[in-house]
Design an enzyme around this catalytic site. Structure first.
Site, PDB file in Angstrom:
ATOM      1  N   LYS A 208     -15.509  -3.857   9.105  1.00 27.46           N
ATOM      2  CA  LYS A 208     -14.759  -4.231   8.692  1.00 27.46           C
ATOM      3  C   LYS A 208     -14.101  -5.519   8.156  1.00 27.46           C
ATOM      4  O   LYS A 208     -13.479  -6.847   8.491  1.00 27.46           O
ATOM      5  CB  LYS A 208     -13.961  -3.815   6.972  1.00 27.46           C
TER       6      LYS A 208
ATOM      7  N   LEU B 195       0.919  -0.943  -0.367  1.00 26.20           N
ATOM      8  CA  LEU B 195       0.371   0.425  -0.500  1.00 26.20           C
ATOM      9  C   LEU B 195       1.145   1.517   0.138  1.00 26.20           C
ATOM     10  O   LEU B 195       0.329   2.014  -0.748  1.00 26.20           O
ATOM     11  CB  LEU B 195      -1.094   0.306   0.961  1.00 26.20           C
TER      12      LEU B 195
ATOM     13  N   SER C 239      -6.456 -12.456   2.322  1.00 30.81           N
ATOM     14  CA  SER C 239      -5.354 -11.908   2.556  1.00 30.81           C
ATOM     15  C   SER C 239      -4.599 -12.952   3.841  1.00 30.81           C
ATOM     16  O   SER C 239      -3.298 -13.150   3.980  1.00 30.81           O
ATOM     17  CB  SER C 239      -5.128 -10.131   3.264  1.00 30.81           C
TER      18      SER C 239
ATOM     19  N   ASN D 149     -11.478 -14.581   6.863  1.00 35.13           N
ATOM     20  CA  ASN D 149     -10.110 -15.024   6.684  1.00 35.13           C
ATOM     21  C   ASN D 149      -9.776 -15.965   8.034  1.00 35.13           C
ATOM     22  O   ASN D 149      -9.411 -17.562   6.519  1.00 35.13           O
ATOM     23  CB  ASN D 149      -9.574 -13.355   7.055  1.00 35.13           C
TER      24      ASN D 149
HETATM   25  P1  NAD Z   1       3.594  -5.482   3.652  1.00 31.80           P
HETATM   26  O1  NAD Z   1       4.135  -5.961   4.601  1.00 31.80           O
HETATM   27  O2  NAD Z   1       3.562  -4.811   1.972  1.00 31.80           O
HETATM   28  O3  NAD Z   1       4.150  -3.541   3.523  1.00 31.80           O
HETATM   29  C1  NAD Z   1       4.510  -3.098   4.859  1.00 31.80           C
HETATM   30  C2  NAD Z   1       5.533  -2.391   4.693  1.00 31.80           C
HETATM   31  O4  NAD Z   1       6.236  -1.774   6.171  1.00 31.80           O
HETATM   32  C3  NAD Z   1       7.070  -2.889   4.670  1.00 31.80           C
HETATM   33  O5  NAD Z   1       7.809  -2.763   3.346  1.00 31.80           O
HETATM   34  C4  NAD Z   1       8.034  -3.307   5.880  1.00 31.80           C
HETATM   35  O6  NAD Z   1       9.314  -3.458   5.460  1.00 31.80           O
HETATM   36  C5  NAD Z   1       7.563  -1.631   6.314  1.00 31.80           C
HETATM   37  N1  NAD Z   1       7.936  -1.618   7.300  1.00 31.80           N
HETATM   38  C6  NAD Z   1       7.855  -2.221   8.628  1.00 31.80           C
HETATM   39  N2  NAD Z   1       8.508  -1.572   9.972  1.00 31.80           N
HETATM   40  C7  NAD Z   1       8.850  -0.021   9.632  1.00 31.80           C
HETATM   41  C8  NAD Z   1       9.635   0.537  10.171  1.00 31.80           C
HETATM   42  N3  NAD Z   1       9.827   0.232  10.514  1.00 31.80           N
HETATM   43  N4  NAD Z   1      10.489   1.537   9.388  1.00 31.80           N
HETATM   44  C9  NAD Z   1       9.794   1.555   8.297  1.00 31.80           C
HETATM   45  N5  NAD Z   1       9.543   0.779   7.473  1.00 31.80           N
HETATM   46  C10 NAD Z   1       9.111  -0.084   7.874  1.00 31.80           C
HETATM   47  O7  NAD Z   1       1.976  -4.496   4.233  1.00 31.80           O
HETATM   48  P2  NAD Z   1       0.747  -3.714   3.223  1.00 31.80           P
HETATM   49  O8  NAD Z   1       0.324  -4.912   2.170  1.00 31.80           O
HETATM   50  O9  NAD Z   1       0.905  -2.548   2.245  1.00 31.80           O
HETATM   51  O10 NAD Z   1      -0.373  -3.607   4.273  1.00 31.80           O
HETATM   52  C11 NAD Z   1      -0.043  -2.410   4.795  1.00 31.80           C
HETATM   53  C12 NAD Z   1      -1.788  -2.083   5.782  1.00 31.80           C
HETATM   54  O11 NAD Z   1      -2.509  -1.978   4.917  1.00 31.80           O
HETATM   55  C13 NAD Z   1      -1.614  -3.972   6.448  1.00 31.80           C
HETATM   56  O12 NAD Z   1      -2.524  -3.522   7.644  1.00 31.80           O
HETATM   57  C14 NAD Z   1      -2.427  -4.513   5.274  1.00 31.80           C
HETATM   58  O13 NAD Z   1      -3.769  -5.569   6.138  1.00 31.80           O
HETATM   59  C15 NAD Z   1      -3.968  -3.232   4.981  1.00 31.80           C
HETATM   60  N6  NAD Z   1      -4.250  -3.007   4.042  1.00 31.80           N
HETATM   61  C16 NAD Z   1      -3.817  -4.126   2.848  1.00 31.80           C
HETATM   62  C17 NAD Z   1      -4.341  -4.373   1.178  1.00 31.80           C
HETATM   63  C18 NAD Z   1      -3.288  -4.618   0.324  1.00 31.80           C
HETATM   64  O14 NAD Z   1      -3.594  -4.887  -0.438  1.00 31.80           O
HETATM   65  N7  NAD Z   1      -2.129  -5.447   0.562  1.00 31.80           N
HETATM   66  C19 NAD Z   1      -5.681  -3.772   1.374  1.00 31.80           C
HETATM   67  C20 NAD Z   1      -6.196  -2.870   2.511  1.00 31.80           C
HETATM   68  C21 NAD Z   1      -5.443  -2.905   3.718  1.00 31.80           C
HETATM   69  O1  KPL Z   2     -10.655  -7.675   2.632  1.00 30.75           O
HETATM   70  C1  KPL Z   2     -10.379  -9.374   2.777  1.00 30.75           C
HETATM   71  C2  KPL Z   2      -9.198  -9.928   3.154  1.00 30.75           C
HETATM   72  O2  KPL Z   2      -8.682 -10.496   2.458  1.00 30.75           O
HETATM   73  O3  KPL Z   2      -8.499  -9.253   4.261  1.00 30.75           O
HETATM   74  C3  KPL Z   2     -11.633 -10.072   2.380  1.00 30.75           C
HETATM   75  C4  KPL Z   2     -11.930  -9.972   0.925  1.00 30.75           C
HETATM   76  C5  KPL Z   2     -12.587  -8.662   2.504  1.00 30.75           C
HETATM   77  C6  KPL Z   2     -11.887 -11.218   2.834  1.00 30.75           C
HETATM   78  O4  KPL Z   2     -12.329 -11.288   4.177  1.00 30.75           O
END
Ligand code: NAD
Ligand code: KPL
Length: 302
Positions: A181, A10, A249, A189
């Site tokens: 959510k 993200l 996820s 999940n």
């Molecule tokens: P990710 O693991 O891809 O990225 C997290 C990043 O943070 C990593 O690159 C890690 O090295 C970095 N990090 C951790 N500690 C650090 C520090 N002290 N200093 C600098 N960098 C640091 O995670 P993501 O998938 O981007 O998810 C981030 C949040 O967003 C999570 O809570 C996830 O549930 C939520 N989220 C993700 C998505 C998605 O599609 N990826 C969608 C919705 C919500």
């Molecule tokens: O948000 C999701 C996830 O995979 O984390 C969905 C698709 C809603 C399933 O809970």
């Protein structure tokens, strides 16, 4: 200036979209070694269908002296508070944080670590994953709801998101959205992990889903989130059908032997139930089964 903490999925998705419309962005990376790898990579790469584009977004480490006015926290929930605490001395008076973390609990941890800052919570349905270091695939266009449970007025910089094409709305009930959510994630999940299946296969376990939604609705009502409980089961079925071919996820995390965000999802729900003195046997049993499953695979259970 947008400071972005964490160059994962993200963080990259936000950084590249803001930078490509000319907004000033600074990535904050973990340490000098990671900054060095980033410089070798020559920037962040975003893959959107057939389009692969590299963006040389500026980057620094946490010990850089530049003051921070606006910080997008893009770490996992279990890393967020510690990562932000490292930057506390750089936050300017009136600094604002955008918290992208899924689930609940990490937002309070961050707020406790930097009580001087305004914390804006984000609930996101965007989908992105890391294909390689500093290379992210934008897998699903979604929406972002932003809100501040303590202060209802929207910040002026929402115009930056508009300009960057980041789909968003300011939500007067962000806690309700985060709870809803969380409930969806708690229903879907863990079961996908335990049955080792795609989301769609949960339709074969409709009765179990319905039981969990019933208990989650009791929990939401008990936590003053009645509107988040409204029509929960129907919404869970809708999401399961709409994402039938996907792995959740949490399933992806377990399949890739990565730590899950269980503490901020099902763990948070079970702790909240205990605090409300609610007896939710199916939810508690699901949590115990998930913990056992993670432990058996050598993964953290918290
Ligand atoms: P990710 O693991 O891809 O990225 C997290 C990043 O943070 C990593 O690159 C890690 O090295 C970095 N990090 C951790 N500690 C650090 C520090 N002290 N200093 C600098 N960098 C640091 O995670 P993501 O998938 O981007 O998810 C981030 C949040 O967003 C999570 O809570 C996830 O549930 C939520 N989220 C993700 C998505 C998605 O599609 N990826 C969608 C919705 C919500
Ligand atoms: O948000 C999701 C996830 O995979 O984390 C969905 C698709 C809603 C399933 O809970």
């Amino acid at each position: 200036m947008w400071h972005i903490l964490g160059a994962g999925s993200l963080g990259t998705l936000w950084a590249t979209r803001l930078a490509r419309v000319g907004l000033p962005v600074q990535l904050i990376l973990r340490d000098a070694e990671r900054l060095n790898s980033y410089e070798q990579a020559g920037g962040l790469t975003l893959v959107e269908g057939d389009r692969v584009q590299r963006y040389p977004v500026a980057a620094q480490t946490a010990d850089h002296p530049q003051p921070i006015q606006r910080l997008l926290v893009a770490c996992k929930a279990y890393d967020a508070a510690q990562a932000v605490a490292q930057l506390a001395h750089r936050l300017q008076p009136g600094a604002e944080l955008l918290l992208l973390q899924n689930g609940l609990g990490s937002q309070d941890e961050v707020a406790r670590a930097v009580p001087q800052a305004r914390c804006i919570c984000v609930s996101s349905t965007e989908g992105a994953f890391r294909q390689a270091d500093f290379q992210v695939v934008w897998a699903g266009h979604g929406h972002n709801w932003l809100g501040d449970p303590l202060r209802p007025e929207p910040p002026a910089w929402l115009a930056d998101l508009q300009r960057a094409g980041i789909a968003h709305d300011w939500s007067p009930d962000i806690l309700g959205r985060l709870w809803r959510k969380l409930a969806l994630n708690c229903a879907i999940n863990p079961l996908t992990v335990l049955y080792d299946c795609r989301n769609g296969a949960l339709l074969d376990h409709a009765e179990q889903l319905a039981q969990l939604c019933h208990e989650l609705s009791l929990l939401l009502n008990g936590c003053n989130q009645a509107s988040a409980a409204d029509g929960l089961y129907a919404d869970v079925r809708r999401v399961v059908e709409a994402t039938a071919a996907n792995y959740s996820s949490m399933h992806q995390d377990v399949a890739q032997a990565r730590r899950t965000e269980i503490t901020y999802l099902l763990g948070y729900a079970c702790r909240a139930a205990q605090q409300q003195r609610l007896h939710l046997p199916h939810l508690q049993a699901l949590h115990a089964q998930l913990v056992a499953h993670l432990v058996a695979r050598g993964l953290p259970s918290h």
